[in-house]
Motif scaffolding. Structure first.
Motif, mmCIF file in Angstrom:
data_model
loop_
_atom_site.group_PDB
_atom_site.id
_atom_site.type_symbol
_atom_site.label_atom_id
_atom_site.label_comp_id
_atom_site.label_asym_id
_atom_site.label_seq_id
_atom_site.Cartn_x
_atom_site.Cartn_y
_atom_site.Cartn_z
ATOM 1 N N GLU A 61 0.835 -1.208 0.000
ATOM 2 C CA GLU A 61 0.000 0.000 0.000
ATOM 3 C C GLU A 61 0.865 1.252 0.000
ATOM 4 O O GLU A 61 0.535 2.243 -0.671
ATOM 5 C CB GLU A 61 -0.937 0.000 1.200
ATOM 6 N N LEU A 62 1.953 1.218 0.737
ATOM 7 C CA LEU A 62 2.859 2.363 0.760
ATOM 8 C C LEU A 62 3.460 2.587 -0.628
ATOM 9 O O LEU A 62 3.585 3.731 -1.089
ATOM 10 C CB LEU A 62 3.961 2.129 1.787
ATOM 11 N N MET A 63 3.814 1.508 -1.312
ATOM 12 C CA MET A 63 4.360 1.635 -2.668
ATOM 13 C C MET A 63 3.338 2.269 -3.608
ATOM 14 O O MET A 63 3.689 3.101 -4.448
ATOM 15 C CB MET A 63 4.782 0.259 -3.180
ATOM 16 N N LEU A 64 2.073 1.889 -3.472
ATOM 17 C CA LEU A 64 1.048 2.499 -4.316
ATOM 18 C C LEU A 64 0.867 3.983 -3.983
ATOM 19 O O LEU A 64 0.603 4.791 -4.872
ATOM 20 C CB LEU A 64 -0.287 1.762 -4.146
ATOM 21 N N ALA A 65 1.001 4.325 -2.717
ATOM 22 C CA ALA A 65 0.912 5.738 -2.341
ATOM 23 C C ALA A 65 2.028 6.536 -2.997
ATOM 24 O O ALA A 65 1.817 7.657 -3.486
ATOM 25 C CB ALA A 65 0.978 5.876 -0.819
ATOM 26 N N VAL A 66 3.228 5.959 -3.027
ATOM 27 C CA VAL A 66 4.349 6.622 -3.702
ATOM 28 C C VAL A 66 4.073 6.720 -5.192
ATOM 29 O O VAL A 66 4.317 7.756 -5.825
ATOM 30 C CB VAL A 66 5.663 5.856 -3.437
ATOM 31 N N ALA A 67 3.550 5.644 -5.775
ATOM 32 C CA ALA A 67 3.245 5.641 -7.209
ATOM 33 C C ALA A 67 2.240 6.725 -7.570
ATOM 34 O O ALA A 67 2.302 7.312 -8.656
ATOM 35 C CB ALA A 67 2.704 4.274 -7.628
ATOM 36 N N ARG A 68 1.309 6.994 -6.667
ATOM 37 C CA ARG A 68 0.267 7.998 -6.921
ATOM 38 C C ARG A 68 0.703 9.406 -6.544
ATOM 39 O O ARG A 68 -0.077 10.351 -6.641
ATOM 40 C CB ARG A 68 -0.989 7.632 -6.134
ATOM 41 N N GLY A 69 1.927 9.549 -6.062
ATOM 42 C CA GLY A 69 2.391 10.867 -5.637
ATOM 43 C C GLY A 69 1.826 11.285 -4.314
ATOM 44 O O GLY A 69 1.808 12.466 -3.979
ATOM 45 N N ARG A 70 1.375 10.305 -3.496
ATOM 46 C CA ARG A 70 0.758 10.608 -2.218
ATOM 47 C C ARG A 70 1.748 10.532 -1.064
ATOM 48 O O ARG A 70 1.370 10.720 0.081
ATOM 49 C CB ARG A 70 -0.381 9.616 -1.958
ATOM 50 N N ALA A 71 2.979 10.204 -1.355
ATOM 51 C CA ALA A 71 4.008 10.116 -0.324
ATOM 52 C C ALA A 71 5.285 10.748 -0.862
ATOM 53 O O ALA A 71 5.422 10.993 -2.058
ATOM 54 C CB ALA A 71 4.247 8.669 0.082
ATOM 55 N N GLN A 72 6.216 11.004 0.018
ATOM 56 C CA GLN A 72 7.454 11.688 -0.325
ATOM 57 C C GLN A 72 8.162 11.008 -1.495
ATOM 58 O O GLN A 72 8.403 9.793 -1.463
ATOM 59 C CB GLN A 72 8.371 11.700 0.903
ATOM 60 N N PRO A 73 8.505 11.744 -2.563
ATOM 61 C CA PRO A 73 9.147 11.119 -3.728
ATOM 62 C C PRO A 73 10.430 10.366 -3.386
ATOM 63 O O PRO A 73 10.752 9.368 -4.029
ATOM 64 C CB PRO A 73 9.433 12.314 -4.646
ATOM 65 N N GLY A 74 11.163 10.833 -2.370
ATOM 66 C CA GLY A 74 12.394 10.163 -1.998
ATOM 67 C C GLY A 74 12.192 8.712 -1.606
ATOM 68 O O GLY A 74 13.120 7.901 -1.695
ATOM 69 N N LEU A 75 10.979 8.369 -1.183
ATOM 70 C CA LEU A 75 10.706 6.971 -0.848
ATOM 71 C C LEU A 75 10.826 6.084 -2.080
ATOM 72 O O LEU A 75 11.155 4.907 -1.971
ATOM 73 C CB LEU A 75 9.310 6.840 -0.238
ATOM 74 N N ALA A 76 10.517 6.632 -3.251
ATOM 75 C CA ALA A 76 10.639 5.844 -4.482
ATOM 76 C C ALA A 76 12.086 5.418 -4.692
ATOM 77 O O ALA A 76 12.364 4.290 -5.123
ATOM 78 C CB ALA A 76 10.149 6.650 -5.687
ATOM 79 N N LEU A 77 13.025 6.300 -4.405
ATOM 80 C CA LEU A 77 14.448 5.973 -4.556
ATOM 81 C C LEU A 77 14.823 4.814 -3.640
ATOM 82 O O LEU A 77 15.476 3.861 -4.066
ATOM 83 C CB LEU A 77 15.286 7.207 -4.235
ATOM 84 N N ALA A 78 14.373 4.878 -2.390
ATOM 85 C CA ALA A 78 14.710 3.819 -1.442
ATOM 86 C C ALA A 78 14.009 2.509 -1.789
ATOM 87 O O ALA A 78 14.638 1.437 -1.798
ATOM 88 C CB ALA A 78 14.334 4.260 -0.024
ATOM 89 N N LEU A 79 12.719 2.574 -2.078
ATOM 90 C CA LEU A 79 11.958 1.357 -2.350
ATOM 91 C C LEU A 79 12.444 0.660 -3.615
ATOM 92 O O LEU A 79 12.502 -0.569 -3.679
ATOM 93 C CB LEU A 79 10.472 1.682 -2.457
ATOM 94 N N ARG A 80 12.789 1.441 -4.637
ATOM 95 C CA ARG A 80 13.211 0.848 -5.908
ATOM 96 C C ARG A 80 14.620 0.300 -5.864
ATOM 97 O O ARG A 80 14.897 -0.780 -6.403
ATOM 98 C CB ARG A 80 13.132 1.892 -7.037
ATOM 99 N N TYR A 81 15.536 1.031 -5.234
ATOM 100 C CA TYR A 81 16.953 0.718 -5.422
ATOM 101 C C TYR A 81 17.657 0.167 -4.189
ATOM 102 O O TYR A 81 18.846 -0.153 -4.263
ATOM 103 C CB TYR A 81 17.671 1.948 -5.968
#
Length: 412
Positions: A325-345
């Motif tokens: 669910e947190l990943m989907l929130a990041v995908a939708r721009g509903r959470a801090q963009p920096g989380l995408a960097l951590a979750l992906r890499y």
């Protein structure tokens, strides 16, 4: 398919008068899922988007759950059309005999990129159905239909490429890697890393050495440098982190508020707000604590420690769903963009230990293999979320064993 990422395409056929309001409500949910999770949608907002009152939902569908089911089934029909179109395009390619092991990489990358780009609304509806099934048993049959659709798609495609035995691996990897690619960080870097990941998948299928992955290595270093982790050794930080992680697991991102975290941690609202000023800070803390609970590793990627069994009273399946669910929130721009960097890499850190023990992979090859394994296992877990724990465990173990054997061959 539509190129409008905010709305699912509407059928072109004429509808009876009684069907038009139902269609508008379904489209309102599908459009809403591009921006919010189901827990954040209200009957009033859905009705307003459909040009109707909230009571229209209950008149036409009985309750909101039946509306969500109807919306997911509409997306499922779109997905069937999408699959048919992709199969027709691939069938038209003049593929040489025996090229399946190498062709699967670019084909996989293209399919994931399209579904995360022009057809993003469809991907988000698919992922939202997974979350519904994870939290509500009555959505399990519907989720099973989604799983069967993609399983059949990958079986037919792999049969076409003469790599039929790799169909379960491709199915699981596609599911997990798509979740990652839905979270944008840096478009050129993300696309380059997707290409590296799918080339690595092709190597796993053919038994060749894993290819270099310089983009992934570069962005992993960036993620490590950008990661800021609260000091868990401080008792108060630990209490806040555990409270945020529990709320994420039990109620999703909508449950994480400063007031709710304070109440669960037995602290004052002012104390929590002073330490973590933004809701995004609490989300990151909840993710870091969830990661620690599931793996026993420190959320600090520079000093992860040694993995241990999941801890805590909340079921591990709930915590894994919370990360989805947190990943989907990041995908939708509903959470801090920096989380995408951590979750992906930064993924694959816990699996590196098992892979290192079972294979000769080391260094960047070990990192790439762990990332591929992570995507595959994520997909395998998703496929089994509606099944009994015993059945799910058996299939997940089989996927794990198959992947380790493939990675061992890649290592020579």
């Amino acid at each position: 398919m539509t190129n409008d990422k905010d709305d699912m395409p509407a059928p072109k056929t004429a509808m009876a008068d009684g069907e038009e309001p139902k269609h508008r409500l379904i489209q309102a949910v599908l459009s809403g899922w591009t921006q919010n999770g189901t827990s954040e949608l209200s009957a009033r907002a859905i009705g307003a988007k459909a040009g109707a009152s909230a009571s229209a939902i209950y008149y036409h569908f009985g309750d909101a759950e039946h509306l969500y089911e109807a919306a997911s089934r509409a997306a499922l029909a779109q997905a069937r059309s999408w699959c048919a179109a992709q199969e027709a395009r691939i069938a038209a390619l003049p593929l040489a005999t025996g090229c399946g092991g190498t062709a699967i990489g670019p084909i996989m990358a293209s399919l994931i990129d399209d579904l995360c780009g022009p057809d993003r609304a469809l991907a988000l509806a698919w992922r939202e159905t997974h979350l519904l099934a994870a939290r509500r048993a009555d959505f399990a049959p519907l989720w099973a239909e989604w799983v069967a659709l993609w399983r059949g798609f990958w079986l037919r495609l792999c049969r076409r490429l003469a790599i039929e035995t790799a169909a379960p691996l491709c199915h699981a990897f596609f599911d997990g890697e798509l979740c990652m690619h839905l979270m944008p960080w840096n478009r050129p870097g993300d696309r380059a890393c997707l290409d590296e990941m799918t080339r690595g998948l092709a190597a796993c299928i053919s038994g060749a050495p894993l290819p270099p992955a310089p983009w992934r290595a570069m962005l992993k270093r960036q993620a490590i440098e950008a990661t800021v982790v609260a000091d868990r050794s401080e008792a108060m930080i630990g209490e806040i982190g555990r409270a945020a992680a529990d709320l994420l697991a039990m109620g999703g991102i909508g449950a994480i508020t400063h007031r709710a975290v304070a109440e669960r941690a037995g602290l004052t609202l002012g104390t929590v707000s002073h330490r973590f000023k933004r809701a995004d800070d609490l989300l990151r803390l909840a993710y870091n604590e969830t990661y620690h609970i599931l793996t026993g590793l420190s959320p600090n990627p520079a000093h992860p420690g040694t993995p241990t069994a999941p801890a805590g009273s909340v079921p591990a399946r709930n915590r894994v769903g919370a990360i989805d669910e947190l990943m989907l929130a990041v995908a939708r721009g509903r959470a801090q963009p920096g989380l995408a960097l951590a979750l992906r890499y930064l993924r694959g850190r816990s699996s590196q230990f098992a892979i290192a023990d079972a294979t000769s992979l080391r260094g960047d090859a070990l990192d790439l293999g762990a990332a591929i394994y992570s995507s595959m296992m994520m997909g395998a877990l998703h496929h089994n979320v509606h099944r009994s724990e015993a059945d799910a465990a058996a299939e997940t173990q089989a996927a794990h064993d198959d992947m380790l054997a493939r990675l061992a061959r890649c290592g020579g």
